[in-house]
Design a protein around this motif. Structure first.
Motif, PDB file in Angstrom:
ATOM      1  N   MET A  95       1.694   0.139  11.007  1.00  0.00           N
ATOM      2  CA  MET A  95       1.294  -1.147  10.006  1.00  0.00           C
ATOM      3  C   MET A  95       1.734  -0.557   8.848  1.00  0.00           C
ATOM      4  O   MET A  95       1.434   0.515   8.607  1.00  0.00           O
ATOM      5  CB  MET A  95      -0.367  -1.485  10.072  1.00  0.00           C
ATOM      6  N   GLN A  96       2.332  -1.429   8.118  1.00  0.00           N
ATOM      7  CA  GLN A  96       2.866  -1.293   6.579  1.00  0.00           C
ATOM      8  C   GLN A  96       1.571  -0.978   5.816  1.00  0.00           C
ATOM      9  O   GLN A  96       0.890  -2.182   5.755  1.00  0.00           O
ATOM     10  CB  GLN A  96       3.767  -2.365   6.274  1.00  0.00           C
ATOM     11  N   ARG A  97       1.446  -0.148   5.087  1.00  0.00           N
ATOM     12  CA  ARG A  97       0.536   0.011   3.998  1.00  0.00           C
ATOM     13  C   ARG A  97       0.949  -0.492   2.756  1.00  0.00           C
ATOM     14  O   ARG A  97       2.314  -0.456   2.339  1.00  0.00           O
ATOM     15  CB  ARG A  97      -0.024   1.358   3.897  1.00  0.00           C
ATOM     16  N   THR A  98      -0.090  -1.017   1.806  1.00  0.00           N
ATOM     17  CA  THR A  98       0.441  -1.443   0.452  1.00  0.00           C
ATOM     18  C   THR A  98      -0.380  -0.740  -0.523  1.00  0.00           C
ATOM     19  O   THR A  98      -0.909   0.162  -0.218  1.00  0.00           O
ATOM     20  CB  THR A  98       0.125  -3.203   0.466  1.00  0.00           C
ATOM     21  N   PRO A  99       0.284  -0.766  -1.856  1.00  0.00           N
ATOM     22  CA  PRO A  99      -0.418   0.014  -2.966  1.00  0.00           C
ATOM     23  C   PRO A  99      -1.999  -0.472  -2.942  1.00  0.00           C
ATOM     24  O   PRO A  99      -2.741   0.581  -3.123  1.00  0.00           O
ATOM     25  CB  PRO A  99       0.131  -0.407  -4.147  1.00  0.00           C
ATOM     26  N   LEU A 100      -2.292  -1.485  -2.462  1.00  0.00           N
ATOM     27  CA  LEU A 100      -3.743  -1.760  -2.495  1.00  0.00           C
ATOM     28  C   LEU A 100      -4.484  -1.049  -1.560  1.00  0.00           C
ATOM     29  O   LEU A 100      -5.814  -0.510  -1.885  1.00  0.00           O
ATOM     30  CB  LEU A 100      -3.876  -3.405  -2.146  1.00  0.00           C
ATOM     31  N   CYS A 101      -3.855  -0.518  -0.468  1.00  0.00           N
ATOM     32  CA  CYS A 101      -4.579   0.351   0.628  1.00  0.00           C
ATOM     33  C   CYS A 101      -4.850   1.550  -0.012  1.00  0.00           C
ATOM     34  O   CYS A 101      -6.059   2.157   0.209  1.00  0.00           O
ATOM     35  CB  CYS A 101      -3.655   0.318   1.758  1.00  0.00           C
ATOM     36  N   GLU A 102      -4.076   1.989  -0.651  1.00  0.00           N
ATOM     37  CA  GLU A 102      -4.245   3.305  -1.674  1.00  0.00           C
ATOM     38  C   GLU A 102      -5.418   3.163  -2.534  1.00  0.00           C
ATOM     39  O   GLU A 102      -6.476   3.940  -2.483  1.00  0.00           O
ATOM     40  CB  GLU A 102      -3.010   3.920  -2.333  1.00  0.00           C
ATOM     41  N   ARG A 103      -5.369   2.026  -3.185  1.00  0.00           N
ATOM     42  CA  ARG A 103      -6.253   1.881  -4.337  1.00  0.00           C
ATOM     43  C   ARG A 103      -7.828   1.739  -3.940  1.00  0.00           C
ATOM     44  O   ARG A 103      -8.700   2.258  -4.348  1.00  0.00           O
ATOM     45  CB  ARG A 103      -5.839   0.643  -5.057  1.00  0.00           C
ATOM     46  N   LEU A 104      -7.832   0.885  -2.630  1.00  0.00           N
ATOM     47  CA  LEU A 104      -9.154   0.652  -2.097  1.00  0.00           C
ATOM     48  C   LEU A 104      -9.523   2.024  -1.011  1.00  0.00           C
ATOM     49  O   LEU A 104     -10.926   1.803  -0.715  1.00  0.00           O
ATOM     50  CB  LEU A 104      -9.345  -0.579  -1.528  1.00  0.00           C
ATOM     51  N   GLY A 105      -8.813   2.655  -0.812  1.00  0.00           N
ATOM     52  CA  GLY A 105      -8.902   3.682   0.311  1.00  0.00           C
ATOM     53  C   GLY A 105      -9.207   3.116   1.827  1.00  0.00           C
ATOM     54  O   GLY A 105     -10.098   3.555   2.471  1.00  0.00           O
ATOM     55  N   ILE A 106      -8.353   2.032   2.176  1.00  0.00           N
ATOM     56  CA  ILE A 106      -8.197   1.575   3.562  1.00  0.00           C
ATOM     57  C   ILE A 106      -7.030   1.858   4.160  1.00  0.00           C
ATOM     58  O   ILE A 106      -6.109   2.319   3.534  1.00  0.00           O
ATOM     59  CB  ILE A 106      -8.424   0.047   3.601  1.00  0.00           C
ATOM     60  N   GLU A 107      -6.925   1.719   5.425  1.00  0.00           N
ATOM     61  CA  GLU A 107      -5.704   2.139   6.297  1.00  0.00           C
ATOM     62  C   GLU A 107      -4.568   0.838   6.440  1.00  0.00           C
ATOM     63  O   GLU A 107      -3.641   1.135   6.576  1.00  0.00           O
ATOM     64  CB  GLU A 107      -6.205   2.751   7.690  1.00  0.00           C
ATOM     65  N   VAL A 108      -5.438  -0.219   6.807  1.00  0.00           N
ATOM     66  CA  VAL A 108      -4.498  -1.201   7.127  1.00  0.00           C
ATOM     67  C   VAL A 108      -4.795  -2.465   5.923  1.00  0.00           C
ATOM     68  O   VAL A 108      -6.076  -2.775   5.687  1.00  0.00           O
ATOM     69  CB  VAL A 108      -4.630  -2.082   8.338  1.00  0.00           C
TER      70      VAL A 108
END
Ligand SMILES: Cc1cc2nc3c(=O)[nH]c(=O)nc-3n(C[C@H](O)[C@H](O)[C@H](O)COP(=O)(O)O)c2cc1C
Length: 364
Positions: free
Chosen positions: A1-14
């Protein structure tokens, strides 16, 4: 699954965000790598504090949000009994006739629709419960109170707002919202008039760089791939989780949801008094029928129908049971688990993105 910058920011994987009234769904979604948002609009304030504490404990540090609704109301009575005095006789008679026609017994169990009235004091108490909790994100829907957004931010919480039109983006930005959820006409629940495919790029263009999630009608990974193309950093699903073991949908309602196609949902005011997409049932048909009274504005429609809706749910009166559901309902036709849905969406998204790459290469 493609991760997006928001995944990093919120600490989630998908980048899969899930709205649900179920604690078990919220926990399962966090475990599957997504971001759960617990729907608290139908909860009494005391219960909200308890539920958030429980979710917090079960998530062991994973982030989650809580969603509250801030609709404009047609009246401000302090109790259901007081509001009942304002109900038109024609409406009261119509509801009594439905109760008799379908032989519906009285409700016994407590139920939001039968027990609570929406008024400003209720919204304030719900807001206090959420702000004083340890939840990491606060989501506002239907209305956008700047003071709530500001108070949430002052407590270090991330703020999301559901928007149904590009013109709502300005107010959201002015309020200081961190993340926009572009919720289109296809969505289950209270929805606006602009379809998801049209709304998402309009919100992205107006967002001034704020992250946007695509909501409404999402049930397949192809739509997630498309949402990335439209400029969204993730998707937000609600109907999906009704078909999971974790949600524990009661049997008659579950049968209706699993059998429903996209065209089996309808926008009606007969639920809350505001336009709300639900799965079709004799409830929406009866209110749509010739000679039926016009649904009352919020909060009176629930004051009028609350006890009957609670009884229909409790006794699972098959023709009348319904729930908010989006056009996405077509993709959820077997009872499954949250993890299985997330896994399917991941696989489908990957395949759709690969297919896009292949097709575009062939075109070049
Ligand atoms: C059963 C149900 C109840 C909902 N209640 C709320 C609510 O209280 N607050 C809210 O912000 N959104 C609510 N929604 C809308 C979801 O947040 C979401 O935008 C929507 O479900 C997305 O479309 P989909 O149903 O096609 O996935 C509800 C949706 C469903 C299906």
């Amino acid at each position: 699954m493609q991760r997006t910058p928001l995944c990093e920011r919120l600490g989630i994987e998908v980048p899969i965000f899930g709205f649900s009234h179920s604690i078990d769904v919220a926990v399962a979604l966090a475990e599957a790598g997504g971001f759960p948002v617990f729907g608290a609009a139908r909860e009494a304030p005391d219960k909200i504090s308890e539920d958030i504490a429980l979710i917090k404990k079960r998530l062991r540090g994973k982030p989650f949000g809580v969603d509250l609704m801030y609709p404009k109301l047609a009246g401000e009575e302090s109790s259901r009994d007081e509001a009942k005095k304002k109900l038109p006789a024609e409406h009261v008679a119509f509801v009594a006739a439905l109760k008799a026609k379908y032989s519906i017994p009285d409700p016994v169990k407590p139920n939001f629709f039968a027990d609570q009235i929406r008024n400003q004091a209720f919204f304030d108490a719900q807001t206090r419960a959420v702000l004083e909790s340890e939840v990491s994100a606060v989501v506002t829907a239907v209305g956008l109170p700047k003071d709530v957004v500001q108070a949430a931010k002052a407590r270090g919480k991330t703020t999301f707002a559901l928007v149904g039109s590009a013109r709502h983006v300005k107010a959201a930005k002015e309020a200081g919202v961190d993340i926009l959820v572009a919720q289109g006409y296809d969505a289950g629940g209270h929805t606006g008039l602009v379809g998801t495919y049209t709304l998402v790029p309009q919100v992205v263009e107006a967002s001034g760089g704020l992250p946007v999630l695509a909501a409404g009608g999402v049930g397949h990974g192809r739509q997630i791939a498309a949402a990335f193309g439209l400029g969204a950093q993730g998707v937000w699903l609600g109907t999906a989780w009704l078909a999971t073991r974790e949600y524990g949908t009661p049997p008659a309602l579950l049968r209706k949801l699993l059998a429903a196609r996209s065209e089996d949902t309808v926008i009606t005011r007969a639920h809350s008094g505001k336009p709300c997409r639900v799965v079709k049932s004799s409830w929406s048909d009866e209110w749509d029928a010739e000679g039926a009274p016009k649904p009352l504005p919020m909060p009176y429609q629930h004051v009028l129908t609350g006890e009957l809706l609670a009884a229909i749910e409790e006794h699972q009166v098959e023709p009348l049971v319904y729930e908010a559901a989006g056009q996405s309902v077509a993709w959820f036709n077997e009872l499954t688990t949250v993890a299985a849905i997330v896994e399917r969406l991941k696989t489908e998204t990957r395949a759709a993105l690969d297919e896009m790459k292949r097709n575009l290469k062939e075109e070049a």
